[in-house]
Design a protein around this motif. Structure first.
Motif, PDB file in Angstrom:
ATOM      1  N   THR A  24       0.842  -1.196   0.000  1.00 40.75           N
ATOM      2  CA  THR A  24       0.000   0.000   0.000  1.00 40.75           C
ATOM      3  C   THR A  24       0.875   1.242   0.000  1.00 40.75           C
ATOM      4  N   VAL A  25       0.393   2.286  -0.637  1.00 43.97           N
ATOM      5  CA  VAL A  25       1.007   3.609  -0.566  1.00 43.97           C
ATOM      6  C   VAL A  25      -0.053   4.545  -0.021  1.00 43.97           C
ATOM      7  N   ILE A  26       0.305   5.307   1.015  1.00 41.00           N
ATOM      8  CA  ILE A  26      -0.625   6.264   1.605  1.00 41.00           C
ATOM      9  C   ILE A  26      -0.090   7.663   1.353  1.00 41.00           C
ATOM     10  N   THR A  27      -0.922   8.508   0.767  1.00 40.18           N
ATOM     11  CA  THR A  27      -0.604   9.920   0.622  1.00 40.18           C
ATOM     12  C   THR A  27      -1.367  10.670   1.704  1.00 40.18           C
ATOM     13  N   ALA A  50      11.367  10.411   9.992  1.00 43.14           N
ATOM     14  CA  ALA A  50      11.921  11.765   9.812  1.00 43.14           C
ATOM     15  C   ALA A  50      11.035  12.790  10.519  1.00 43.14           C
ATOM     16  N   ASN A  51      11.662  13.761  11.148  1.00 47.11           N
ATOM     17  CA  ASN A  51      10.906  14.823  11.813  1.00 47.11           C
ATOM     18  C   ASN A  51      10.269  15.759  10.791  1.00 47.11           C
ATOM     19  N   LEU A  52       8.961  15.933  10.908  1.00 51.04           N
ATOM     20  CA  LEU A  52       8.252  16.936  10.113  1.00 51.04           C
ATOM     21  C   LEU A  52       7.983  18.174  10.944  1.00 51.04           C
ATOM     22  N   LEU A  53       7.855  17.971  12.247  1.00 55.28           N
ATOM     23  CA  LEU A  53       7.591  19.046  13.198  1.00 55.28           C
ATOM     24  C   LEU A  53       8.261  18.637  14.499  1.00 55.28           C
ATOM     25  N   LYS A  54       9.075  19.526  15.068  1.00 53.52           N
ATOM     26  CA  LYS A  54       9.823  19.170  16.275  1.00 53.52           C
ATOM     27  C   LYS A  54       9.696  20.287  17.296  1.00 53.52           C
ATOM     28  N   GLY A  55       9.065  19.980  18.432  1.00 50.78           N
ATOM     29  CA  GLY A  55       8.981  20.934  19.530  1.00 50.78           C
ATOM     30  C   GLY A  55       8.117  22.144  19.254  1.00 50.78           C
ATOM     31  N   GLU A  70      -0.570  22.820   0.039  1.00 53.78           N
ATOM     32  CA  GLU A  70       0.324  22.361  -1.026  1.00 53.78           C
ATOM     33  C   GLU A  70       1.194  21.178  -0.608  1.00 53.78           C
ATOM     34  N   GLN A  71       1.367  20.953   0.694  1.00 56.23           N
ATOM     35  CA  GLN A  71       2.261  19.895   1.170  1.00 56.23           C
ATOM     36  C   GLN A  71       1.516  18.573   1.324  1.00 56.23           C
ATOM     37  N   LYS A  72       2.102  17.518   0.798  1.00 56.78           N
ATOM     38  CA  LYS A  72       1.614  16.156   0.979  1.00 56.78           C
ATOM     39  C   LYS A  72       2.789  15.316   1.469  1.00 56.78           C
TER      40      LYS A  72
END
Length: 100
Positions: A24-27, A50-55, A70-72
């Motif tokens: 499966t691929v999840i977007t 991977a960190n997308l948001l930290k603290g 716009e971000q996926k």
């Protein structure tokens, strides 16, 4: 498979809100994190390790949308979207799931 949503309420410790199954691929097309505690909290979001948001600081009663517009973000087999907070948050994730 199509569009789907994942909801986790009362998140405080590192919680895998979405885990991508085999073949499966999840977007991930949107994530909203709401601070439902009576205090300010700090939030982390990881995808595939991977960190997308930290603290990120989240005042009581506020929300943040770390993925959307716009971000996926793409999750492959075994990848997880993990949310961690120092106080209680609710998490709503909108996704498009496709089997390989």
């Amino acid at each position: 498979m199509g569009f789907n949503r994942y909801i986790s309420t009362g998140v405080t410790d590192a919680t895998a809100v979405v885990t991508c199954p085999d073949n499966t691929v999840i977007t991930v097309i949107g994530v909203t994190i709401a601070n439902v505690s009576g205090n300010a909290t700090t939030v982390d979001v990881l995808a595939g390790g991977a960190n997308l948001l930290k603290g990120a600081n989240l005042d009581k009663g506020s929300a943040i949308i770390p993925i959307g517009g716009e971000q996926k973000v793409v999750l492959l087999s075994g990848d997880a979207l993990v949310v961690n907070a120092t106080d209680t948050v609710d998490v709503y994730v909108s996704v498009l799931e496709q089997t390989e």
